[in-house]
Design an enzyme around this catalytic site. Sequence first.
Site, PDB file in Angstrom:
ATOM      1  N   ARG A   4       0.857  -1.177   0.000  1.00  0.00           N
ATOM      2  CA  ARG A   4       0.000   0.000   0.000  1.00  0.00           C
ATOM      3  C   ARG A   4       0.896   1.231   0.000  1.00  0.00           C
ATOM      4  O   ARG A   4       2.030   1.181   0.475  1.00  0.00           O
ATOM      5  CB  ARG A   4      -0.899   0.014   1.235  1.00  0.00           C
ATOM      6  CG  ARG A   4      -1.800  -1.223   1.387  1.00  0.00           C
ATOM      7  CD  ARG A   4      -2.572  -1.161   2.702  1.00  0.00           C
ATOM      8  NE  ARG A   4      -3.481  -2.303   2.853  1.00  0.00           N
ATOM      9  CZ  ARG A   4      -3.175  -3.441   3.451  1.00  0.00           C
ATOM     10  NH1 ARG A   4      -1.941  -3.600   3.964  1.00  0.00           N
ATOM     11  NH2 ARG A   4      -4.050  -4.418   3.549  1.00  0.00           N
ATOM     12  N   HIS A  19      -2.694   2.841  -5.981  1.00  0.00           N
ATOM     13  CA  HIS A  19      -3.259   1.601  -5.451  1.00  0.00           C
ATOM     14  C   HIS A  19      -3.465   0.571  -6.557  1.00  0.00           C
ATOM     15  O   HIS A  19      -3.439  -0.641  -6.303  1.00  0.00           O
ATOM     16  CB  HIS A  19      -4.591   1.881  -4.750  1.00  0.00           C
ATOM     17  CG  HIS A  19      -5.051   0.769  -3.862  1.00  0.00           C
ATOM     18  ND1 HIS A  19      -4.418   0.455  -2.672  1.00  0.00           N
ATOM     19  CD2 HIS A  19      -6.061  -0.127  -3.987  1.00  0.00           C
ATOM     20  CE1 HIS A  19      -5.026  -0.569  -2.101  1.00  0.00           C
ATOM     21  NE2 HIS A  19      -6.023  -0.939  -2.884  1.00  0.00           N
ATOM     22  N   TYR A  51     -10.439  -8.657  -4.697  1.00  0.00           N
ATOM     23  CA  TYR A  51      -9.389  -7.709  -5.038  1.00  0.00           C
ATOM     24  C   TYR A  51      -8.728  -8.010  -6.368  1.00  0.00           C
ATOM     25  O   TYR A  51      -8.296  -7.121  -7.085  1.00  0.00           O
ATOM     26  CB  TYR A  51      -8.347  -7.765  -3.918  1.00  0.00           C
ATOM     27  CG  TYR A  51      -7.358  -6.625  -3.899  1.00  0.00           C
ATOM     28  CD1 TYR A  51      -7.714  -5.413  -3.329  1.00  0.00           C
ATOM     29  CD2 TYR A  51      -6.083  -6.779  -4.416  1.00  0.00           C
ATOM     30  CE1 TYR A  51      -6.811  -4.370  -3.271  1.00  0.00           C
ATOM     31  CE2 TYR A  51      -5.168  -5.740  -4.378  1.00  0.00           C
ATOM     32  CZ  TYR A  51      -5.541  -4.536  -3.796  1.00  0.00           C
ATOM     33  OH  TYR A  51      -4.641  -3.517  -3.753  1.00  0.00           O
ATOM     34  N   HIS A  93      -3.967  -9.495   3.563  1.00  0.00           N
ATOM     35  CA  HIS A  93      -5.413  -9.517   3.770  1.00  0.00           C
ATOM     36  C   HIS A  93      -5.768 -10.488   4.894  1.00  0.00           C
ATOM     37  O   HIS A  93      -5.240 -11.592   4.955  1.00  0.00           O
ATOM     38  CB  HIS A  93      -6.135  -9.965   2.489  1.00  0.00           C
ATOM     39  CG  HIS A  93      -6.162  -8.916   1.428  1.00  0.00           C
ATOM     40  ND1 HIS A  93      -6.371  -9.205   0.098  1.00  0.00           N
ATOM     41  CD2 HIS A  93      -6.000  -7.563   1.491  1.00  0.00           C
ATOM     42  CE1 HIS A  93      -6.342  -8.077  -0.600  1.00  0.00           C
ATOM     43  NE2 HIS A  93      -6.115  -7.078   0.219  1.00  0.00           N
ATOM     44  N   LYS A 139      -2.137  -3.003   7.864  1.00  0.00           N
ATOM     45  CA  LYS A 139      -3.366  -2.739   8.617  1.00  0.00           C
ATOM     46  C   LYS A 139      -3.488  -3.699   9.800  1.00  0.00           C
ATOM     47  O   LYS A 139      -3.100  -4.856   9.711  1.00  0.00           O
ATOM     48  CB  LYS A 139      -4.576  -2.905   7.690  1.00  0.00           C
ATOM     49  CG  LYS A 139      -4.714  -1.785   6.659  1.00  0.00           C
ATOM     50  CD  LYS A 139      -5.988  -1.961   5.846  1.00  0.00           C
ATOM     51  CE  LYS A 139      -6.170  -0.818   4.862  1.00  0.00           C
ATOM     52  NZ  LYS A 139      -7.421  -0.969   4.077  1.00  0.00           N
ATOM     53  N   ARG A 159      -0.675  -1.964  -6.812  1.00  0.00           N
ATOM     54  CA  ARG A 159      -0.804  -3.091  -5.880  1.00  0.00           C
ATOM     55  C   ARG A 159      -1.814  -4.098  -6.424  1.00  0.00           C
ATOM     56  O   ARG A 159      -1.598  -5.311  -6.366  1.00  0.00           O
ATOM     57  CB  ARG A 159      -1.250  -2.550  -4.518  1.00  0.00           C
ATOM     58  CG  ARG A 159      -1.659  -3.581  -3.479  1.00  0.00           C
ATOM     59  CD  ARG A 159      -1.903  -2.846  -2.154  1.00  0.00           C
ATOM     60  NE  ARG A 159      -2.788  -3.561  -1.253  1.00  0.00           N
ATOM     61  CZ  ARG A 159      -2.391  -4.454  -0.356  1.00  0.00           C
ATOM     62  NH1 ARG A 159      -1.114  -4.772  -0.277  1.00  0.00           N
ATOM     63  NH2 ARG A 159      -3.252  -5.029   0.449  1.00  0.00           N
TER      64      ARG A 159
END
Length: 313
Positions: free
Chosen positions: A158, A256, A291, A282, A186, A259
């Site tokens: 990211r 983005h 995705y 993820h 994240k 990615r």
Amino acid sequence: MPKSLAAANEAWLDWLKSERRLAAHTLVAYEHDVAHFLGFMSGYLGEPPTLASLAELKPAEFRAWLAERTRQGLARSSTARALSSVRSFFRFLDKNRLAHNASIGVLQTPRLPHSVPKALSEADMDELLETGSEQEREPWIDKRDTAVLLVLYGAGLRIGEALGLTKAMVESLLKSRLDTLAVTGKGRKTRIVPLLPQTLEALAAYRDACPYLSALDGSHAFFLGARGGPLDPAIVQKRVREIRRQLGLPDSVTPHALRHSFATHLLGAGGDLRTIQELLGHASLSTTQRYTDVDTARLNAVYRAAHPRAKGR
């Protein structure tokens, strides 16, 4: 400065190589694009163009060249890049007072006729990574942007993760010659991502060229702005917009999207979703499935080849 068109063309190519420091692949593309344009104008005007005749060209004559490329079946992305090359040549002529032509400024870059998936094709990714800036900039800034884009696409990071890399993290990586990087994403989850040799080379080239890094401590951001502060994500976004405009790519091409392209290209090459899930960081496999751009035909072929009840039918 040169007075003939041929000499001006050589001077422009030399400037691209020595001042803009374009990659060899990009330099060849620019040279080919302008040669195609001048070759077309020779036939269209009925004689080889000169600096004076280039200054006299009207929008209709530029559009005739674009129309000929369409007639030849050349891709819109290729024509968008070619127009960018020709614009660069005319800017060089104007800046050096060799020829001024305002008509080229009214031309619109060809756009793709329909929306496309957020992931770029492998060919578009190659062009994106090779495209030089249209603006005159410090060479180290071009090296920085190349390194950032390679980290986003080559490692699937990211933008916040890429710009969160510290000087100490990258220095340790380069010093130890490791080809993996620990990234905290994240949810403060840490994952290990592999780095391509080209990415490592780009990181080292930027580090060695940046005038500010050597004076900073290890906790400072590795990617820096033009004045030495941490690089703002908006600068990366602006650079991708610039490339997008040069190549005629859709608005969905963002940092983005690099990615996203990383994941889609891995899947298309046979990577399994579980591995891609780990590389992307993820928490849920369903997120990875949404995705990636799943190649339905390829998955159907794999299914028919692998499922016990599909064999021999």
